[in-house]
Design a protein around this motif. Sequence first.
Motif, PDB file in Angstrom:
ATOM      1  N   VAL A 151       0.877  -1.166   0.000  1.00 25.53           N
ATOM      2  CA  VAL A 151       0.000   0.000   0.000  1.00 25.53           C
ATOM      3  C   VAL A 151       0.916   1.217   0.000  1.00 25.53           C
ATOM      4  CG1 VAL A 151      -1.719   1.320   1.295  1.00 25.53           C
ATOM      5  CG2 VAL A 151      -1.775  -1.176   1.350  1.00 25.53           C
ATOM      6  N   ARG A 152       0.622   2.174  -0.873  1.00 26.33           N
ATOM      7  CA  ARG A 152       1.410   3.409  -0.860  1.00 26.33           C
ATOM      8  C   ARG A 152       0.524   4.572  -1.282  1.00 26.33           C
ATOM      9  NH1 ARG A 152       4.394   6.043  -5.022  1.00 26.33           N
ATOM     10  NH2 ARG A 152       3.632   5.362  -7.035  1.00 26.33           N
ATOM     11  N   ARG A 153       0.956   5.753  -0.891  1.00 25.37           N
ATOM     12  CA  ARG A 153       0.252   6.977  -1.270  1.00 25.37           C
ATOM     13  C   ARG A 153       1.062   7.671  -2.349  1.00 25.37           C
ATOM     14  NH1 ARG A 153      -1.437  12.100   2.524  1.00 25.37           N
ATOM     15  NH2 ARG A 153      -2.144  13.378   0.783  1.00 25.37           N
ATOM     16  N   SER A 154       0.363   8.140  -3.380  1.00 20.11           N
ATOM     17  CA  SER A 154       0.998   8.912  -4.441  1.00 20.11           C
ATOM     18  C   SER A 154       0.099  10.116  -4.703  1.00 20.11           C
ATOM     19  CB  SER A 154       1.148   8.069  -5.705  1.00 20.11           C
ATOM     20  OG  SER A 154       1.735   8.829  -6.740  1.00 20.11           O
ATOM     21  N   GLY A 155       0.431  11.235  -4.074  1.00 25.00           N
ATOM     22  CA  GLY A 155      -0.415  12.419  -4.204  1.00 25.00           C
ATOM     23  C   GLY A 155      -1.811  12.134  -3.686  1.00 25.00           C
ATOM     24  N   GLN A 156      -2.802  12.340  -4.524  1.00 23.69           N
ATOM     25  CA  GLN A 156      -4.200  12.108  -4.159  1.00 23.69           C
ATOM     26  C   GLN A 156      -4.640  10.655  -4.332  1.00 23.69           C
ATOM     27  OE1 GLN A 156      -6.658  14.349  -2.911  1.00 23.69           O
ATOM     28  NE2 GLN A 156      -4.716  15.290  -2.399  1.00 23.69           N
ATOM     29  N   PHE A 157      -3.735   9.784  -4.750  1.00 22.10           N
ATOM     30  CA  PHE A 157      -4.069   8.393  -5.026  1.00 22.10           C
ATOM     31  C   PHE A 157      -3.582   7.468  -3.925  1.00 22.10           C
ATOM     32  CE2 PHE A 157      -4.015  10.499  -9.058  1.00 22.10           C
ATOM     33  CZ  PHE A 157      -5.022   9.902  -9.787  1.00 22.10           C
TER      34      PHE A 157
END
Length: 186
Positions: free
Chosen positions: A171-177
């Motif tokens: 699981v990772r965050r990329s900006g708004q995603f």
Amino acid sequence: MARVIFYTATTLDGYLADESDSLDWLFAVPGGEGGDADFHGFLDGIGVLVQGSATYEWVLRHEGLLDHPERWPTFYGRRPTWVFTSRTLPDVPGADIRFASGPVSAAWPQIRDAAGDLDVWVVGGGDLAGQFADAGLLDEIRVSVAPATLGAGKPLLPRRLGADRLTLTDVRRSGQFAELTYAVRA
């Protein structure tokens, strides 16, 4: 051995495209045009792309590739691209596009051989990724969930895949995603 990876973006309510097969919703989200370092790293490991006819036609229209075929490498590089379709579709001059029809398992030996030691990216759509899953060929699903809803459209993966076949591996965050990665068991 080539792995088959379905890497895509979806709305919060599980749609890849709207009812008109448009991805305009995706490009309205900051960062939706892609291109972060993780995506470029992913692309470096890809030897072959696979997509359905609706995805292919949208890219042709949206990017004007029939009028500007020189743009093809900007999106996909020089990788061979299989387009699964039951219709005759236009070819992009200079691009290595191979049209296929019928079950994905019939085209798999050629796709696998063309990928060599690199992976296969199922660009879209969800039904095509589902066909790879049905054939026991889908190894991974990487989905970026966008902060948008459509209410209707083309579903992410119109198949039933239970927890016995899917294991969350990252699981990772990329900006708004929010990007979720699942291993898929055959």
